[in-house]
Design an enzyme around this catalytic site. Sequence first.
Site, PDB file in Angstrom:
ATOM      1  N   ASP A 199      10.106   3.648   8.508  1.00  0.00           N
ATOM      2  CA  ASP A 199      10.079   2.809   9.708  1.00  0.00           C
ATOM      3  C   ASP A 199      11.461   2.611  10.299  1.00  0.00           C
ATOM      4  OD1 ASP A 199       7.530   1.982  10.545  1.00  0.00           O
ATOM      5  OD2 ASP A 199       7.387   0.502   8.933  1.00  0.00           O
ATOM      6  N   GLU A 229       7.199   1.319  16.447  1.00  0.00           N
ATOM      7  CA  GLU A 229       6.080   0.581  17.025  1.00  0.00           C
ATOM      8  C   GLU A 229       6.131   0.592  18.551  1.00  0.00           C
ATOM      9  OE1 GLU A 229       6.024  -3.376  15.377  1.00  0.00           O
ATOM     10  OE2 GLU A 229       5.960  -2.635  13.305  1.00  0.00           O
ATOM     11  N   GLU A 238      -3.251  -0.233  13.994  1.00  0.00           N
ATOM     12  CA  GLU A 238      -3.316  -1.387  13.082  1.00  0.00           C
ATOM     13  C   GLU A 238      -4.148  -2.507  13.703  1.00  0.00           C
ATOM     14  OE1 GLU A 238       0.379  -2.614  11.319  1.00  0.00           O
ATOM     15  OE2 GLU A 238      -0.520  -4.404  10.416  1.00  0.00           O
TER      16      GLU A 238
HETATM   17  O1  KIV Z   1       5.442  -1.444   7.510  1.00  0.00           O
HETATM   18  C1  KIV Z   1       4.360  -1.017   7.114  1.00  0.00           C
HETATM   19  O2  KIV Z   1       4.059  -1.004   5.903  1.00  0.00           O
HETATM   20  C2  KIV Z   1       3.424  -0.514   8.114  1.00  0.00           C
HETATM   21  C3  KIV Z   1       2.030  -0.178   7.665  1.00  0.00           C
HETATM   22  C4  KIV Z   1       1.292  -1.359   7.246  1.00  0.00           C
HETATM   23  C5  KIV Z   1       1.308   0.632   8.683  1.00  0.00           C
HETATM   24  O3  KIV Z   1       3.779  -0.377   9.234  1.00  0.00           O
END
Ligand code: KIV
Length: 278
Positions: A84, A116, A183
């Site tokens: 991420d 995101e 989500e």
């Molecule tokens: O940060 C995370 O673990 C996520 C998932 C829940 C999709 O974005």
Amino acid sequence: MARKTVLDLQSMKASNQRIAMVTAYDATMGRLVDAAGVDMVLVGDSLGMVVQGGENTLAVTLDEMIYHGRCVARAVQNAHLTVDLPFMSYQISPAQALGAAGRVIKESGCQSVKLEGGARSAPAIQAIVEAGVPVVGHVGLTPQSVHGLSGFRVQGRGQDAAARLIEDALAVQEAGAFCIVLEMVPAELAAELTAQLHIPTIGIGAGAGCDGQVLVANDLLGLDSRFKPRFVQRFAELERPIIDAVSAYVVAVREGSFPAEVHSFHDKRGPAVLARVY
Ligand code: KIV
């Protein structure tokens, strides 16, 4: 076994094979989930809550994501590894997003980044993809917008909200993302998106009609009995066995039954010599 590539994952959609994705934040969990045969591992910024104990993901930094990404990358050999981009590491401009993605890929050893947002994130996605870095999109409940969304709640309910979500997902695909996380969206909408998009959809709280599913490893393993959202299935209940095991250790230390002879090392020089040494 060769590592799963972007092409492998996309052809799984084409051949109706469901994609299994799970989070990992350290090398131990990375090794275990990879051994279990998952297709994708996500170093999620959910680590802000699961590892750091925060109430949301907003405080997680780019350096922290790189650190955890590197830990997991050392252990995951077969799954595709995505990481991420944290809050405010890509929202300011496409140039900022490209810089953040570049650092993550160079310094962590992961193979793609996830970020995101729908249409508003499309320029950032495009800039990163044009630099040769694969991107996973994420729409619906986007936890980095938790305050703007008034909490962790289902998104895309009702005609207008559903239409906006479809536009967002199409914009993410158009910008070049190779798959997209949905989500907490109604199952009907997620199934419709899965039919409309040519990239794989990975659901969490989005029903069974997605091309794949993602769960936080700690949730599916039942490591925290206090946390049980509706969309989680616990495939094990490991909180109690862990507490019991550590309690048994505490008892053994206190009563002196651990360490036993078998856990000990000896100096073989004999008591006469040792009496002089010690
Ligand atoms: O940060 C995370 O673990 C996520 C998932 C829940 C999709 O974005």
